[in-house]
Scaffold this active site. Structure first.
Site, PDB file in Angstrom:
ATOM      1  N   LEU A 268      40.607  48.852  41.874  1.00  0.00           N
ATOM      2  CA  LEU A 268      39.364  48.319  42.406  1.00  0.00           C
ATOM      3  C   LEU A 268      38.417  49.359  42.994  1.00  0.00           C
ATOM      4  O   LEU A 268      38.826  50.254  43.722  1.00  0.00           O
ATOM      5  CB  LEU A 268      39.722  47.335  43.510  1.00  0.00           C
TER       6      LEU A 268
ATOM      7  N   GLN B 106      40.074  35.013  41.456  1.00  0.00           N
ATOM      8  CA  GLN B 106      38.798  35.716  41.503  1.00  0.00           C
ATOM      9  C   GLN B 106      38.859  37.019  40.719  1.00  0.00           C
ATOM     10  O   GLN B 106      39.785  37.811  40.882  1.00  0.00           O
ATOM     11  CB  GLN B 106      38.439  36.036  42.951  1.00  0.00           C
TER      12      GLN B 106
ATOM     13  N   ARG C 245      36.088  33.178  46.861  1.00  0.00           N
ATOM     14  CA  ARG C 245      36.124  33.795  48.180  1.00  0.00           C
ATOM     15  C   ARG C 245      34.987  34.794  48.341  1.00  0.00           C
ATOM     16  O   ARG C 245      34.680  35.540  47.415  1.00  0.00           O
ATOM     17  CB  ARG C 245      37.450  34.519  48.368  1.00  0.00           C
TER      18      ARG C 245
ATOM     19  N   PHE D  89      27.324  42.375  52.854  1.00  0.00           N
ATOM     20  CA  PHE D  89      28.351  42.134  51.853  1.00  0.00           C
ATOM     21  C   PHE D  89      27.900  40.966  50.989  1.00  0.00           C
ATOM     22  O   PHE D  89      27.106  40.139  51.422  1.00  0.00           O
ATOM     23  CB  PHE D  89      29.681  41.814  52.547  1.00  0.00           C
TER      24      PHE D  89
ATOM     25  N   GLU E   6      33.420  46.505  46.925  1.00  0.00           N
ATOM     26  CA  GLU E   6      32.070  45.992  46.999  1.00  0.00           C
ATOM     27  C   GLU E   6      31.218  46.840  47.941  1.00  0.00           C
ATOM     28  O   GLU E   6      29.999  46.847  47.854  1.00  0.00           O
ATOM     29  CB  GLU E   6      32.165  44.553  47.531  1.00  0.00           C
TER      30      GLU E   6
ATOM     31  N   HIS F 185      37.149  40.466  40.282  1.00  0.00           N
ATOM     32  CA  HIS F 185      36.223  41.366  40.978  1.00  0.00           C
ATOM     33  C   HIS F 185      35.403  42.078  39.916  1.00  0.00           C
ATOM     34  O   HIS F 185      35.955  42.525  38.907  1.00  0.00           O
ATOM     35  CB  HIS F 185      37.018  42.363  41.822  1.00  0.00           C
TER      36      HIS F 185
ATOM     37  N   ARG G 254      30.780  37.403  44.147  1.00  0.00           N
ATOM     38  CA  ARG G 254      31.647  38.051  43.169  1.00  0.00           C
ATOM     39  C   ARG G 254      31.743  37.327  41.841  1.00  0.00           C
ATOM     40  O   ARG G 254      31.713  37.952  40.787  1.00  0.00           O
ATOM     41  CB  ARG G 254      33.056  38.154  43.733  1.00  0.00           C
TER      42      ARG G 254
ATOM     43  N   HIS H 162      41.617  39.937  40.908  1.00  0.00           N
ATOM     44  CA  HIS H 162      41.601  40.618  42.176  1.00  0.00           C
ATOM     45  C   HIS H 162      42.192  39.783  43.303  1.00  0.00           C
ATOM     46  O   HIS H 162      42.881  40.289  44.174  1.00  0.00           O
ATOM     47  CB  HIS H 162      40.139  40.961  42.478  1.00  0.00           C
TER      48      HIS H 162
END
Lengths: 567, 344, 282
Positions: free
Chosen positions: A244, A232, A381, A118, A247, A234, A278, A346
């Site tokens: 969304l 944040q 994050r 990730f 990821e 995305h 991100r 996001h």
């Protein structure tokens, strides 16, 4: 009604874990979860990708320490390092606990919980269930709560805390099915109401109800909010709806491609490419668009997320939800053609200021999850840390509240207070002097936030944003609830949610204007560098004497010194 | 690489949404309101409803939350079929209208109505509780968090699809038996029950199965496949229902039910004659007393019309029955062998 | 003359004998010949598949293999047989292991399942092979005075992943046939709903309530009769009609015809010849 020992506001992952843990800690307590949706509808279900934990199932050399470092670095050194320690140390335990309770994790050949890479993580440590991780975790927790006999007040909308002096007495809420306003006297209240990023509306991936109800209630009660400017974006929201694309799509090997056919991430993160953090990927996409290398359409400019080279089998087995969403909302089958994407608001890093145990400055009031700011995410994050946050700190807040509940006197909410609350709500339905339409105000709020408090920020834009919000708040005083019925008045609910979004948007814009540096998700084109000397600190937004006051709080260090953040 | 501009030219036309209305505070019976709005291609039914609510009539009431097909809030009947408003395209519905250009929007069926398009989900939650729709872990609570269970990919795949369920209740709304009896377990709860029973971490398989074979349980499903056909997540719900039945027949102690006896009669008849012996099916399923009480009056009429199925000795076996029996028996040996291997 | 292997459904050999009898009357008129497959055995009736999945595969592999041996498609006139045999075929076609296992047993009989024969409903054959225009041309007694309620039944529609001919949510093939025969159809929202047959012996009250809804709408809409392509639906809608309507407190009745009888009437055969007199509701 007999006073409650603990009222939990919000039935997502954080709230449900808090409820279970509180019951486990002290089964004799009177506990209830109050939620404006059936708990299984909560936005936790939309978290597709997974939850990080250094189980070392996939990469044998992974460790909690590496997870801590990745998280602190990812936060651009704004996270409190002792809090991150708790988050990452508890992670393996909580993932196993979910496994022990029945969460259907995807598995590896050796039958252990599967993990995948990730963004921003040095090792593949994201535990997942296909691309429905949040959904299956939420189902598991809801099932376990039903098993334990947790008391639910479903479809109750929280309005305000009842406070006398500095003492919290309980919560005032509306039963949506009847429209009746009720007082819930309580020794303790835990807020777990999720994030506030829906204020960006069409440029947000959030559910319609992610209006930051808990944060707004706490704020109006004088509890400080922390780091609200950090929202944040995305990188891969669907072009039309902002919904969304996880990821996971890039984790499985998807490419980001511009209109010249380039995998443009090579310019910004040559090593990590699409798997950079991100904030960096979002800025990269936005830059490509601003510099004219985007695709054009009436719905706005966009980039391509290309999965076609992954093949039908992998897409069908590992990313079925993404495929479905692309087809439903864009009319595009990712097996055949690239998905049109652009950045979308996001996640809210900011939230109710708490200590490492979920406590706020007000005795008896706690917060956990996206609604709170401990802070474990700092200025940005990492993917896979949000589910982890709600689980770990939901449990901690439940445990703390259960331990401390008896030390507080039960509150007593007067009938007058409940009646006043009801009258305030009825006032929105009066025709005289009320004519502003909810939809228009909400649309304008989303637009000004997107244009002026978006990915790239700058002094004059932010000033514009702040004055727009002020004007919208004035106009809101004249908003009209056209539906005058009591039963399930969703028009009224929308207006109450808008009120919360307006209150919070002011704190976001004010924090962004004050913070004259660029850090994590907060990018000031007029202050392009991180300024540790002046701004290595949290901002606090407090409602004092009827208006917003900005303060600050130091960042807890102790593990890793400040470094430049590069990938 | 450029995208042709015409790919994005989106047409626009007037569409009427005919919406079911009932506010129990003021209305004694339901009625429909028509809203005609301009809609472009690519707009979902939920967006169209939002448009109406924000611009024409703020009082129409429905649930919506994630708007992305994962929370399950906005289940409703669109042109008669239960589905999610947020994943349904207005333009796709235009070809399904009974009256040209009019899309009918109604609340889900088989659940108590609260207002307009909002129904009460509490009865469904109560059934989830009744049928223990949770994993009751083999691990004591005090031990949790210390180590992972080892679960094979093969096991995960057995319930992977079932865990897609978002409890939108479309299947509940479409179920034929629920229409007749609200006590019936319901497809969603059967699906979840199947998923729990397939999980090796669960300790109460037999208890749950014991509940499922009672009245209003798994044997009351009438195989109409409406649940599966309308599932918004394309979950093969009937496979789960059949899975529970297969399990009930295999598990000793679960066989003493009408449903189980009825199903097993097929196996037995085929093995002997290659044909079903219908004449004796009622009393093999429910016993002689039930049959006499329930079917005798009808039997008289059928005899008069020469419609009665022939008694067992007169049921003509299929041609080549001897060979068939041998093959059937050989397969029985295979199955026995499979069980042995499986139990190892 | 186009030939087909005709699968003998248990119910058509016992309770609804008029189906096969009526088909026999008119099949040559429409240029088709159904060769009775006397070797065929019960398909399992949507029950054997979970009682014993392997026997289910064997039995139906054998049913289809007999048709394959004759080089013909397998035609059925019962919805549940159709769905059941097609389900087995789908499983066999998807699994080489299962195919090998059953073929190993079937070879003793000189049979092999290869997957070459289609499994089709008589209704589909009429529409796709004979053709609506050809049928129209053969009509001697148009059904123009009748308003007809076309009741499809579940297992000719669902699961659509197995059946796939009609739109399961808005089927039209039977309506088209009615129109080709000169009749008109009523708007019938229950056309694709359930008759309740499969729970008759387990949950009778629920089954009859399901049936009564379908009957009730046809009665309310003043249909002259219901037509169905499935003998199981017919058994409930005709045989159990009185009981179902009594339970639902509906004081009326409505005749129910088999698809094969309706075709026969339009082609000039009498109700008596076709066996309509054998029905419970006249």
């Amino acid at each position: 009604m007999k006073p409650f020992d603990i009222i939990i506001v919000g039935g997502g992952g954080g709230g449900l874990y808090a409820a279970m843990e509180a019951m486990k800690t002290d089964p004799s307590l009177k506990i209830a979860v109050l939620s404006k949706v059936y708990p299984n509808r909560s936005h936790t279900s939309a978290a597709q990708g997974g939850a990080n934990a250094a189980l070392a199932n996939k990469a044998k050399d992974d460790s909690v320490e590496m997870h801590i470092f990745d998280t602190i670095k990812g936060s651009d050194y704004l996270a409190d390092q002792d809090a991150v320690d708790i988050l990452c140390s508890e992670a393996p335990k909580i993932i196993r606990e979910l496994d022990n309770m029945g969460t259907p994790w995807s598995r590896m050949d050796d039958k252990t919980i599967a993990q995948r890479p990730f963004g921003g993580a040095g090792r593949p440590r994201c535990c997942y269930c296909a691309d429905k991780t949040g959904h299956t975790i939420l189902q598991t927790l809801y099932e376990q709560c039903l098993k334990k006999g947790v008391v639910f007040f479903n479809e109750y909308f929280a309005l305000n805390l009842s406070v006398s002096g500095s003492r919290m007495k309980g919560l005032i809420a509306m039963d949506m099915k009847t429209g009746k306003i009720e007082g819930f006297s309580a020794r303790t209240v835990i807020f777990a109401t999720g994030g506030y990023a829906k204020m960006y509306w069409n440029r947000s991936s959030n559910a319609a109800g992610n209006s930051g109800d808990g944060q707004a209630i706490a704020y109006r009660a004088g509890i400080p909010l922390k780091d609200m400017e950090f929202v944040q974006f995305h990188p891969t929201g669907l072009r039309k709806s902002g919904l969304l694309v996880t990821e996971g799509a890039r984790g499985e090997g998807g490419y980001l491609v511009n209109s010249l056919g380039e995998r443009f991430m090579a310019r910004y993160a040559p090593e990590k490419m699409e798997l950079g953090p991100r904030d960096l990927v979002s800025r990269s996409v936005e830059t490509e668009i601003l510099e004219g290398r985007g695709f054009d359409s009436p719905a706005g400019k966009y980039m391509h997320l290309d999965l076609t080279h992954l093949g039908a089998d992998l897409i069908k087995s590992r990313l079925p939800q993404i495929r479905e969403m692309s087809m439903y909302f864009e009319g595009v089958d990712p097996i055949e053609e690239p998905i049109p994407i652009r950045p979308t608001a996001h996640y809210s890093m900011g939230g109710i200021d708490t200590d490492n145990f979920g406590r706020t400055v007000m005795e008896g009031v706690y917060a956990a999850g996206e609604c709170a700011c401990v802070s474990v995410h700092g200025a940005n994050r990492l993917g896979g840390n949000s589910l982890l946050d709600i689980l770990v700190f939901g449990r901690i807040a439940g445990h703390t509240a259960a331990k401390e509940a008896r030390s507080f006197e039960p509150g007593n909410i007067s009938k007058e207070e409940v009646r006043e609350s009801a009258e305030e709500i009825r006032s929105y339905m009066k025709p005289s002097g009320h004519f502003e339409r909810y939809g228009a105000l909400r649309e304008e709020l989303g637009q000004t936030l997107g244009n002026n408090v978006g990915i790239y920020r700058e002094s004059s834009l932010l000033q514009k944003g702040i004055s727009d919000i002020e004007e919208l708040k004035e106009r809101f005083k004249k908003v009209r609830v056209f539906d005058t019925s009591d039963v399930f008045n969703t028009n009224l609910l929308q207006v109450l949610e808008l009120r919360n979004m307006l209150d919070l948007s002011e704190t976001v814009a004010a924090g962004a204007y004050a913070r004259e540096e660029s850090r994590g998700s907060h990018t000031r084109t007029d202050f392009p560098n991180r300024d540790d000397a002046k701004w290595h600190k949290h901002t606090l937004a407090t409602f004092e004497g009827g208006k917003l006051a900005l303060g600050e709080k130091s960042v807890t260090m102790g593990r890793y010194e400040l470094q430049e953040r590069t990938y | 690489m450029t995208v042709a501009a015409d790919q994005h030219i989106e047409g626009k036309r007037d569409v009427t949404l005919r919406v079911f209305r009932l506010n129990p505070q003021v209305d004694s019976k339901p009625y429909y309101d028509d809203y005609t709005i301009p809609v472009e291609r690519g707009i979902t039914v939920l967006r169209a409803l939002n448009y109406i609510k924000e611009n024409i009539d703020a009082s129409i009431s429905y649930r919506a939350f994630c708007q992305a097909g994962i929370c399950g809030s906005c289940g409703m009947r669109i042109n008669g079929i239960s589905k999610l408003a947020c994943t349904t395209q207005v333009w796709d519905e235009l070809s399904k209208c009974r009256e040209e250009g009019i899309i009918k929007i109604e609340p889900l069926r088989n659940m108590p109505l609260i207002k307009d398009l909002i129904v009460d989900m509490d009865p469904l939650v109560a059934k989830m509780k009744h049928y223990s729709n949770w994993v009751d872990s083999t691990m004591p609570e005090a031990e949790m968090g210390k180590k992972e269970f080892l679960v094979s990919e093969e096991e995960f795949l057995r319930y992977d699809k079932a865990t897609d369920c978002i409890l939108c209740a479309s299947c509940v709304s479409e179920c034929s038996i629920l229409r007749a009896n609200k006590e019936y377990v319901s497809p969603a709860v059967l699906l979840k029950s199947y998923r729990m029973n397939a999980d090796s971490r669960d300790a109460i398989h037999d208890v749950r199965l014991g509940e499922l074979v009672q009245d209003h349980g798994v044997w009351d499903c009438t195989h109409c496949y409406r649940c599966q056909e309308t599932c918004v997540k394309s979950i093969p719900i009937m496979d789960a229902i059949h899975g529970i039945r297969e399990d009930a027949i295999e598990s000793r102690g679960m066989k003493d039910t009408a449903g189980s006896k009825h199903a097993e009669a097929f196996m037995s008849d085929i093995s002997k004659k290659g044909k079903l012996v219908e004449a004796t099916l009622p009393f093999r399923t429910n016993g002689v007393a039930w049959t006499v009480k329930n079917l005798l009056p009808m039997a008289v009429k059928m005899i008069l019309k020469r419609r009665t199925p022939p008694p067992p000795p007169l049921v003509k076996p299929s041609k080549g029955i001897k060979q068939f029996r041998a093959e059937f028996k050989e397969m029985s040996d295979h199955v026995k062998q499979d069980h042995k291997t499986h139990n190892k | 003359m186009k030939r087909y292997a005709y699968y003998l459904s248990c119910i058509n050999e016992s309770m609804t004998k008029e189906v096969d009898r009526s088909i026999a009357l008119w099949q040559k008129d429409l240029g088709i010949e159904l060769v009775h497959l006397h070797e065929s055995t019960c398909c399992g009736g949507s029950n054997l598949d979970y009682v014993s999945p392997k026997h289910f595969a064997l039995v139906n592999a054998r049913n289809i293999a007999h048709a394959e041996k004759m080089g013909l498609d397998l035609v059925v006139s019962c919805n549940t047989c159709l769905m059941t045999i097609r389900t087995a075929k789908k499983k066999l076609d998807a699994s080489p292991e299962l195919r090998a296992e059953v073929n190993d047993i079937l070879k003793a009989e000189g049979l092999e399942y290869r997957g070459t024969s289609e499994v089709r409903h008589l209704l589909w054959v009429l529409i796709d092979d004979v053709g609506l225009e050809a049928i129209k041309a053969k009509v001697t007694v148009p059904l123009s005075k009748y308003r007809i309620a076309p009741f499809y039944g579940c297992h000719i529609l669902r699961p659509s992943t197995v059946l796939g001919k009609d739109n399961p949510l808005d089927p039209s093939s039977l309506d088209q046939l009615v129109e080709a025969l000169g009749g008109s159809t009523i708007p019938y929202t229950h056309k694709n709903r359930c008759c309740g047959f499969h729970t008759l012996l387990v949950a009778e009250e629920e089954s009859l309530s399901v049936a009564a809804e379908a009957l009730g709408e046809a009665i309310d809409e003043k249909a002259d009769f219901i037509v169905t392509p499935c003998p199981l639906c017919h058994t409930v809608l005709d045989g159990y009609q009185a009981k179902a309507l009594k339970q639902a407190d509906i004081h009326s009745s409505i005749p129910v015809l088999h698809l094969s009888e309706m075709v026969g009437l339009a082609l000039g055969y009498t109700a008596k010849e076709l066996g309509v007199k054998r029905h419970i509701v006249s």
